[in-house]
Design a protein around this motif. Structure first.
Motif, PDB file in Angstrom:
ATOM      1  N   GLY A 268       0.779  -1.233   0.000  1.00  0.00           N
ATOM      2  CA  GLY A 268       0.000   0.000   0.000  1.00  0.00           C
ATOM      3  C   GLY A 268       0.806   1.275   0.000  1.00  0.00           C
ATOM      4  N   VAL A 269       2.081   1.212  -0.425  1.00  0.00           N
ATOM      5  CA  VAL A 269       2.936   2.392  -0.360  1.00  0.00           C
ATOM      6  C   VAL A 269       2.789   3.302  -1.583  1.00  0.00           C
ATOM      7  CG1 VAL A 269       5.027   1.483  -1.459  1.00  0.00           C
ATOM      8  CG2 VAL A 269       5.235   3.054   0.468  1.00  0.00           C
ATOM      9  N   GLY A 270       2.154   2.802  -2.658  1.00  0.00           N
ATOM     10  CA  GLY A 270       1.918   3.641  -3.828  1.00  0.00           C
ATOM     11  C   GLY A 270       2.620   3.206  -5.094  1.00  0.00           C
ATOM     12  N   LYS A 271       3.085   1.967  -5.139  1.00  0.00           N
ATOM     13  CA  LYS A 271       3.825   1.493  -6.321  1.00  0.00           C
ATOM     14  C   LYS A 271       2.950   1.458  -7.568  1.00  0.00           C
ATOM     15  CE  LYS A 271       4.845  -2.337  -4.185  1.00  0.00           C
ATOM     16  NZ  LYS A 271       4.286  -2.065  -2.838  1.00  0.00           N
ATOM     17  N   THR A 272       1.758   0.892  -7.447  1.00  0.00           N
ATOM     18  CA  THR A 272       0.834   0.829  -8.584  1.00  0.00           C
ATOM     19  C   THR A 272       0.452   2.233  -9.041  1.00  0.00           C
ATOM     20  OG1 THR A 272      -0.028  -1.314  -7.847  1.00  0.00           O
ATOM     21  CG2 THR A 272      -1.415  -0.040  -9.354  1.00  0.00           C
TER      22      THR A 272
ATOM     23  N   THR B 166      -1.627  -5.921  -5.433  1.00  0.00           N
ATOM     24  CA  THR B 166      -0.869  -6.477  -6.553  1.00  0.00           C
ATOM     25  C   THR B 166      -0.387  -7.873  -6.180  1.00  0.00           C
ATOM     26  OG1 THR B 166      -0.132  -4.282  -7.255  1.00  0.00           O
ATOM     27  CG2 THR B 166       1.155  -6.172  -8.030  1.00  0.00           C
ATOM     28  N   VAL B 167      -0.680  -8.849  -7.024  1.00  0.00           N
ATOM     29  CA  VAL B 167      -0.315 -10.232  -6.709  1.00  0.00           C
ATOM     30  C   VAL B 167       0.852 -10.748  -7.553  1.00  0.00           C
ATOM     31  CG1 VAL B 167      -2.619 -10.811  -5.881  1.00  0.00           C
ATOM     32  CG2 VAL B 167      -2.066 -11.156  -8.298  1.00  0.00           C
ATOM     33  N   ALA B 168       1.249 -10.028  -8.579  1.00  0.00           N
ATOM     34  CA  ALA B 168       2.399 -10.458  -9.388  1.00  0.00           C
ATOM     35  C   ALA B 168       3.302  -9.261  -9.693  1.00  0.00           C
ATOM     36  CB  ALA B 168       1.949 -11.132 -10.682  1.00  0.00           C
ATOM     37  N   MET B 169       2.794  -8.291 -10.446  1.00  0.00           N
ATOM     38  CA  MET B 169       3.608  -7.125 -10.778  1.00  0.00           C
ATOM     39  C   MET B 169       2.739  -6.062 -11.429  1.00  0.00           C
ATOM     40  SD  MET B 169       5.532  -8.176 -14.310  1.00  0.00           S
ATOM     41  CE  MET B 169       4.564  -8.557 -15.774  1.00  0.00           C
ATOM     42  N   ASP B 170       3.296  -4.866 -11.500  1.00  0.00           N
ATOM     43  CA  ASP B 170       2.781  -3.790 -12.354  1.00  0.00           C
ATOM     44  C   ASP B 170       3.838  -3.579 -13.433  1.00  0.00           C
ATOM     45  OD1 ASP B 170       0.467  -3.056 -10.741  1.00  0.00           O
ATOM     46  OD2 ASP B 170       1.911  -2.266  -9.305  1.00  0.00           O
ATOM     47  N   PHE B 171       3.403  -3.187 -14.620  1.00  0.00           N
ATOM     48  CA  PHE B 171       4.363  -2.937 -15.688  1.00  0.00           C
ATOM     49  C   PHE B 171       3.976  -1.662 -16.425  1.00  0.00           C
ATOM     50  CE2 PHE B 171       5.400  -3.132 -20.231  1.00  0.00           C
ATOM     51  CZ  PHE B 171       6.782  -3.187 -20.154  1.00  0.00           C
TER      52      PHE B 171
ATOM     53  N   GLY C 250       6.766  -2.999 -11.103  1.00  0.00           N
ATOM     54  CA  GLY C 250       6.413  -2.830  -9.700  1.00  0.00           C
ATOM     55  C   GLY C 250       6.245  -4.180  -9.033  1.00  0.00           C
ATOM     56  N   THR C 251       6.907  -4.369  -7.893  1.00  0.00           N
ATOM     57  CA  THR C 251       6.853  -5.649  -7.192  1.00  0.00           C
ATOM     58  C   THR C 251       5.654  -5.693  -6.248  1.00  0.00           C
ATOM     59  OG1 THR C 251       8.187  -4.885  -5.326  1.00  0.00           O
ATOM     60  CG2 THR C 251       9.368  -5.785  -7.229  1.00  0.00           C
ATOM     61  N   PRO C 252       5.163  -6.891  -5.946  1.00  0.00           N
ATOM     62  CA  PRO C 252       4.108  -7.010  -4.927  1.00  0.00           C
ATOM     63  C   PRO C 252       4.681  -6.699  -3.547  1.00  0.00           C
ATOM     64  CG  PRO C 252       4.791  -9.190  -5.675  1.00  0.00           C
ATOM     65  CD  PRO C 252       5.502  -8.196  -6.539  1.00  0.00           C
ATOM     66  N   GLY C 253       3.869  -6.093  -2.689  1.00  0.00           N
ATOM     67  CA  GLY C 253       4.368  -5.658  -1.391  1.00  0.00           C
ATOM     68  C   GLY C 253       4.249  -6.664  -0.267  1.00  0.00           C
ATOM     69  N   GLN C 254       3.307  -7.596  -0.371  1.00  0.00           N
ATOM     70  CA  GLN C 254       3.101  -8.515   0.746  1.00  0.00           C
ATOM     71  C   GLN C 254       4.154  -9.613   0.764  1.00  0.00           C
ATOM     72  OE1 GLN C 254       1.032  -7.684  -1.715  1.00  0.00           O
ATOM     73  NE2 GLN C 254      -1.045  -8.305  -1.216  1.00  0.00           N
TER      74      GLN C 254
ATOM     75  N   CYS D  95       8.559  12.564  -2.963  1.00  0.00           N
ATOM     76  CA  CYS D  95       7.793  12.476  -4.206  1.00  0.00           C
ATOM     77  C   CYS D  95       6.303  12.391  -3.905  1.00  0.00           C
ATOM     78  CB  CYS D  95       8.225  11.265  -5.035  1.00  0.00           C
ATOM     79  SG  CYS D  95       7.596   9.685  -4.442  1.00  0.00           S
ATOM     80  N   ASP D  96       5.531  12.596  -4.943  1.00  0.00           N
ATOM     81  CA  ASP D  96       4.084  12.378  -4.913  1.00  0.00           C
ATOM     82  C   ASP D  96       3.792  11.352  -5.999  1.00  0.00           C
ATOM     83  OD1 ASP D  96       1.313  12.380  -5.184  1.00  0.00           O
ATOM     84  OD2 ASP D  96       1.118  14.558  -5.056  1.00  0.00           O
ATOM     85  N   ALA D  97       3.480  10.129  -5.601  1.00  0.00           N
ATOM     86  CA  ALA D  97       3.305   9.038  -6.565  1.00  0.00           C
ATOM     87  C   ALA D  97       2.168   9.290  -7.540  1.00  0.00           C
ATOM     88  CB  ALA D  97       3.067   7.717  -5.826  1.00  0.00           C
ATOM     89  N   ARG D  98       1.285  10.232  -7.229  1.00  0.00           N
ATOM     90  CA  ARG D  98       0.153  10.536  -8.119  1.00  0.00           C
ATOM     91  C   ARG D  98       0.544  11.472  -9.254  1.00  0.00           C
ATOM     92  NH1 ARG D  98      -3.251  12.911  -3.238  1.00  0.00           N
ATOM     93  NH2 ARG D  98      -1.244  13.976  -3.170  1.00  0.00           N
ATOM     94  N   SER D  99       1.685  12.141  -9.107  1.00  0.00           N
ATOM     95  CA  SER D  99       2.105  13.165 -10.067  1.00  0.00           C
ATOM     96  C   SER D  99       3.068  12.603 -11.093  1.00  0.00           C
ATOM     97  CB  SER D  99       2.779  14.322  -9.310  1.00  0.00           C
ATOM     98  OG  SER D  99       3.539  15.128 -10.180  1.00  0.00           O
ATOM     99  N   LYS D 100       2.744  12.787 -12.365  1.00  0.00           N
ATOM    100  CA  LYS D 100       3.613  12.303 -13.438  1.00  0.00           C
ATOM    101  C   LYS D 100       4.985  12.947 -13.358  1.00  0.00           C
ATOM    102  CE  LYS D 100       3.917  11.732 -18.433  1.00  0.00           C
ATOM    103  NZ  LYS D 100       3.190  11.800 -19.724  1.00  0.00           N
ATOM    104  N   GLU D 101       5.033  14.259 -13.144  1.00  0.00           N
ATOM    105  CA  GLU D 101       6.318  14.958 -13.102  1.00  0.00           C
ATOM    106  C   GLU D 101       7.149  14.514 -11.907  1.00  0.00           C
ATOM    107  OE1 GLU D 101       7.786  16.814 -15.425  1.00  0.00           O
ATOM    108  OE2 GLU D 101       6.056  16.168 -16.587  1.00  0.00           O
ATOM    109  N   SER D 102       6.495  14.347 -10.761  1.00  0.00           N
ATOM    110  CA  SER D 102       7.210  13.901  -9.569  1.00  0.00           C
ATOM    111  C   SER D 102       7.756  12.488  -9.767  1.00  0.00           C
ATOM    112  CB  SER D 102       6.282  13.946  -8.353  1.00  0.00           C
ATOM    113  OG  SER D 102       6.966  13.562  -7.189  1.00  0.00           O
TER     114      SER D 102
END
Length: 200
Positions: A27-31, A69-74, A89-93, A169-176
């Motif tokens: 839940g840290v914001g990777k996705t 996320t159960v496998a990855m984000d790409f 992006g790796t799964p966090g659990q 950083c702000d994970a929601r911001s494209k520029e950040s």
């Protein structure tokens, strides 16, 4: 594929493809970061949190989270016309950490995304990359309402080397998110230069 030259579409334009990992706690914001910065529609492997998973995975600090996320984000981002980053992006659990070894193959570097409210969740990712000598930086995702800490205080809390970048950083911001990736690439290049200097 950590660093390769590809011929795009059979023409004369060649580009370098670099594989980057994005890791951190649940839940840290990777996705969110992959989705914010990717120039293509991200591939996601999210599933709804079930009663069974809630007994296994701690949702303290992310009580509103309903998927995981159960496998990855790409995702993919072109930093220049000749430089393309592929983001994984790796799964966090903890129960999905076996995926990390597969995702880490060929990675040039990594971003450890951290939440200052749950800094201890960053230790597994930091330990993972240190043990495998994969260059990484730490990016502090600034959640709304979360207390802000000085990056040097966070460096001390995580017991990081003085030259390892720690950035906000702000994970929601494209520029950040883009700035995070640029910082990682710069760190990787600097580490490579220092390594070559030591050999010479």
């Amino acid at each position: 594929m950590d660093y390769g030259v590809s011929d795009a579409g059979g023409g004369n334009h060649q580009y370098r493809a670099i594989k980057i990992l994005l890791a951190g706690g649940f839940g840290v914001g990777k996705t969110t970061l992959v989705g914010a910065v990717s120039e293509i529609r991200p591939l996601r492997t999210e599933e709804l949190l079930t009663e069974g998973s809630l007994r296994t995975d701690s949702t303290v600090g992310v009580e509103g989270k309903t998927t995981t996320t159960v496998a990855m984000d790409f995702g993919r981002i072109s930093l220049r016309s000749d430089l393309v980053l592929y983001l994984f992006g790796t799964p966090g659990q903890q129960r999905f950490w076996f995926m990390w070894d597969e995702l880490a193959i060929g990675a040039l570097g990594a971003v450890v995304l951290a939440d200052t409210r749950r800094l201890a969740d960053s230790f597994p990712a930091i330990d993972y990359f240190e043990r495998r000598q994969i260059p990484f930086i730490v990016a502090l995702n600034c959640f709304d309402g979360a207390r802000r800490y000085d990056t040097e205080d966070v460096r001390m809390a995580l017991d990081l080397e003085p030259d390892l970048p720690v950035i906000m950083c702000d994970a929601r911001s494209k520029e950040s998110a883009k700035e995070v990736l640029i910082s990682l690439v710069e760190h990787v290049l600097m580490a490579a230069d220092e390594s070559l200097s030591g050999i010479a």
